[in-house]
Scaffold this active site. Sequence first.
Site, PDB file in Angstrom:
ATOM      1  N   SER A 193       0.868  -1.194   0.000  1.00  0.00           N
ATOM      2  CA  SER A 193       0.000   0.000   0.000  1.00  0.00           C
ATOM      3  C   SER A 193       0.890   1.224   0.000  1.00  0.00           C
ATOM      4  O   SER A 193       2.082   1.151   0.342  1.00  0.00           O
ATOM      5  CB  SER A 193      -0.855  -0.007   1.272  1.00  0.00           C
ATOM      6  OG  SER A 193      -1.511   1.217   1.455  1.00  0.00           O
ATOM      7  N   TYR A 227      -2.649  -0.397  10.463  1.00  0.00           N
ATOM      8  CA  TYR A 227      -2.563  -0.556   9.000  1.00  0.00           C
ATOM      9  C   TYR A 227      -1.189  -0.126   8.481  1.00  0.00           C
ATOM     10  O   TYR A 227      -0.557  -0.835   7.682  1.00  0.00           O
ATOM     11  CB  TYR A 227      -3.681   0.263   8.333  1.00  0.00           C
ATOM     12  CG  TYR A 227      -3.860  -0.060   6.871  1.00  0.00           C
ATOM     13  CD1 TYR A 227      -4.425  -1.270   6.469  1.00  0.00           C
ATOM     14  CD2 TYR A 227      -3.454   0.823   5.886  1.00  0.00           C
ATOM     15  CE1 TYR A 227      -4.579  -1.587   5.125  1.00  0.00           C
ATOM     16  CE2 TYR A 227      -3.615   0.518   4.538  1.00  0.00           C
ATOM     17  CZ  TYR A 227      -4.175  -0.686   4.165  1.00  0.00           C
ATOM     18  OH  TYR A 227      -4.326  -0.990   2.828  1.00  0.00           O
TER      19      TYR A 227
HETATM   20  N1  NAD Z   1      -8.819  -0.008  -1.411  1.00  0.00           N
HETATM   21  C1  NAD Z   1      -7.724   0.689  -1.181  1.00  0.00           C
HETATM   22  O1  NAD Z   1      -7.732   1.929  -1.225  1.00  0.00           O
HETATM   23  C2  NAD Z   1      -6.424  -0.006  -0.883  1.00  0.00           C
HETATM   24  C3  NAD Z   1      -5.257   0.772  -0.872  1.00  0.00           C
HETATM   25  C4  NAD Z   1      -4.052   0.148  -0.584  1.00  0.00           C
HETATM   26  C5  NAD Z   1      -4.005  -1.213  -0.334  1.00  0.00           C
HETATM   27  N2  NAD Z   1      -5.163  -1.929  -0.361  1.00  0.00           N
HETATM   28  C6  NAD Z   1      -5.049  -3.356  -0.060  1.00  0.00           C
HETATM   29  O2  NAD Z   1      -5.670  -4.105  -1.088  1.00  0.00           O
HETATM   30  C7  NAD Z   1      -6.039  -5.381  -0.570  1.00  0.00           C
HETATM   31  C8  NAD Z   1      -7.454  -5.708  -1.033  1.00  0.00           C
HETATM   32  O3  NAD Z   1      -8.333  -4.745  -0.471  1.00  0.00           O
HETATM   33  P1  NAD Z   1      -9.653  -4.193  -1.218  1.00  0.00           P
HETATM   34  O4  NAD Z   1      -9.469  -2.747  -1.381  1.00  0.00           O
HETATM   35  O5  NAD Z   1      -9.976  -5.057  -2.372  1.00  0.00           O
HETATM   36  O6  NAD Z   1     -10.699  -4.354  -0.019  1.00  0.00           O
HETATM   37  P2  NAD Z   1     -11.938  -5.347   0.155  1.00  0.00           P
HETATM   38  O7  NAD Z   1     -12.404  -5.101   1.543  1.00  0.00           O
HETATM   39  O8  NAD Z   1     -12.877  -5.160  -0.978  1.00  0.00           O
HETATM   40  O9  NAD Z   1     -11.281  -6.801   0.026  1.00  0.00           O
HETATM   41  C9  NAD Z   1     -10.541  -7.422   1.061  1.00  0.00           C
HETATM   42  C10 NAD Z   1     -10.941  -8.885   1.092  1.00  0.00           C
HETATM   43  O10 NAD Z   1     -10.116  -9.571   2.048  1.00  0.00           O
HETATM   44  C11 NAD Z   1     -10.952 -10.526   2.703  1.00  0.00           C
HETATM   45  N3  NAD Z   1     -10.390 -10.895   4.017  1.00  0.00           N
HETATM   46  C12 NAD Z   1     -10.348 -10.142   5.145  1.00  0.00           C
HETATM   47  N4  NAD Z   1      -9.824 -10.859   6.156  1.00  0.00           N
HETATM   48  C13 NAD Z   1      -9.543 -12.090   5.666  1.00  0.00           C
HETATM   49  C14 NAD Z   1      -9.004 -13.270   6.238  1.00  0.00           C
HETATM   50  N5  NAD Z   1      -8.646 -13.345   7.537  1.00  0.00           N
HETATM   51  N6  NAD Z   1      -8.846 -14.361   5.448  1.00  0.00           N
HETATM   52  C15 NAD Z   1      -9.215 -14.322   4.136  1.00  0.00           C
HETATM   53  N7  NAD Z   1      -9.750 -13.226   3.549  1.00  0.00           N
HETATM   54  C16 NAD Z   1      -9.908 -12.128   4.302  1.00  0.00           C
HETATM   55  C17 NAD Z   1     -12.290  -9.809   2.865  1.00  0.00           C
HETATM   56  O11 NAD Z   1     -13.351 -10.700   3.129  1.00  0.00           O
HETATM   57  C18 NAD Z   1     -12.398  -9.082   1.527  1.00  0.00           C
HETATM   58  O12 NAD Z   1     -13.111  -9.853   0.571  1.00  0.00           O
HETATM   59  C19 NAD Z   1      -5.843  -5.297   0.944  1.00  0.00           C
HETATM   60  O13 NAD Z   1      -4.631  -5.930   1.311  1.00  0.00           O
HETATM   61  C20 NAD Z   1      -5.748  -3.805   1.198  1.00  0.00           C
HETATM   62  O14 NAD Z   1      -5.010  -3.507   2.346  1.00  0.00           O
HETATM   63  C21 NAD Z   1      -6.366  -1.366  -0.628  1.00  0.00           C
END
Ligand code: NAD
Length: 254
Positions: free
Chosen positions: A140, A153
């Site tokens: 991230s 985070y």
């Molecule tokens: N959306 C953003 O702005 C952003 C920015 C930087 C990094 N990220 C990273 O991207 C990745 C995906 O996030 P996203 O934005 O798609 O969010 P999201 O919430 O749509 O997806 C995250 C998924 O992870 C699953 N999850 C959570 N805990 C879990 C566990 N213990 N075991 C298995 N699955 C689990 C959730 O059920 C969910 O489906 C994450 O690592 C997040 O930190 C997102």
Amino acid sequence: MQDKVVLITGGAGGIGQATAKLFLDQGAKVVLVDINESSLEKAMQSLTSNPENVAIIQADVTNESDVKNYVQETVSHFGRIDVFFNNAGINGPVAEITDLEKDAFEQIMSINVTGVFLGLKHVLAQMKEQGHGRIINTASNAAYIGSAGMVGYIASKHAVAGITKTAALEAAPAGIRVNAVAPAAIDTQMLADIQNNLTPGEPEKSGEAIKQGIPVGRFGTPEEVAQIVRFLASDEASFVHGALYNVDGGMQAD
Ligand SMILES: NC(=O)c1ccc[n+]([C@@H]2O[C@H](COP(=O)([O-])OP(=O)(O)OC[C@H]3O[C@@H](n4cnc5c(N)ncnc54)[C@H](O)[C@@H]3O)[C@@H](O)[C@H]2O)c1
């Protein structure tokens, strides 16, 4: 990506699903892993183009026997793992250090750090046995900066950066590449949750404030992250090891 076997954790989430769709469109076979079974079922239904090329596995990435199981299931279903998108993560509550409960901090570290470590541990072992593989962790923008109210985070994504570089060094002699994608402000449920946390009931208010801090003035899309994951998984990135690729509308340049 024709016939490549792609394993995605957090596969039912915004970035996971967009990445699954892109790989499927390019002829890959995709396994979605997520803790949320109903979201997995919905994701499966929405990926209708090649249903025979999709499998779903309910698993908690913090549980080592679940992790061993998703690796074994993928190999017994599709024969190998060519690409691993180690992507599951949570944001956790927005609270300053003095107000954050220890349990909340540990939960973020457990999913975002231990989950990434366990995935690497078991998938890398499989890839070493196969003699090939590409891994992309989800870091991230939070891997580089501090942010008030986000200690868990921020700490967890700094850890993902360190894990990525270490895994890249350990995997390179076996011809396996490990890299990370470093998104910021991508329009998924996670970002919606952050907005609701910051300005309860008025997510658009904090949404506008966040956009003002992004040089391009908008949120990114999960599809824009998926394209970089595809690149890092491809032969085009054959000399790229241990890198963090920013997908952040210019935030790191600011
Ligand atoms: N959306 C953003 O702005 C952003 C920015 C930087 C990094 N990220 C990273 O991207 C990745 C995906 O996030 P996203 O934005 O798609 O969010 P999201 O919430 O749509 O997806 C995250 C998924 O992870 C699953 N999850 C959570 N805990 C879990 C566990 N213990 N075991 C298995 N699955 C689990 C959730 O059920 C969910 O489906 C994450 O690592 C997040 O930190 C997102």
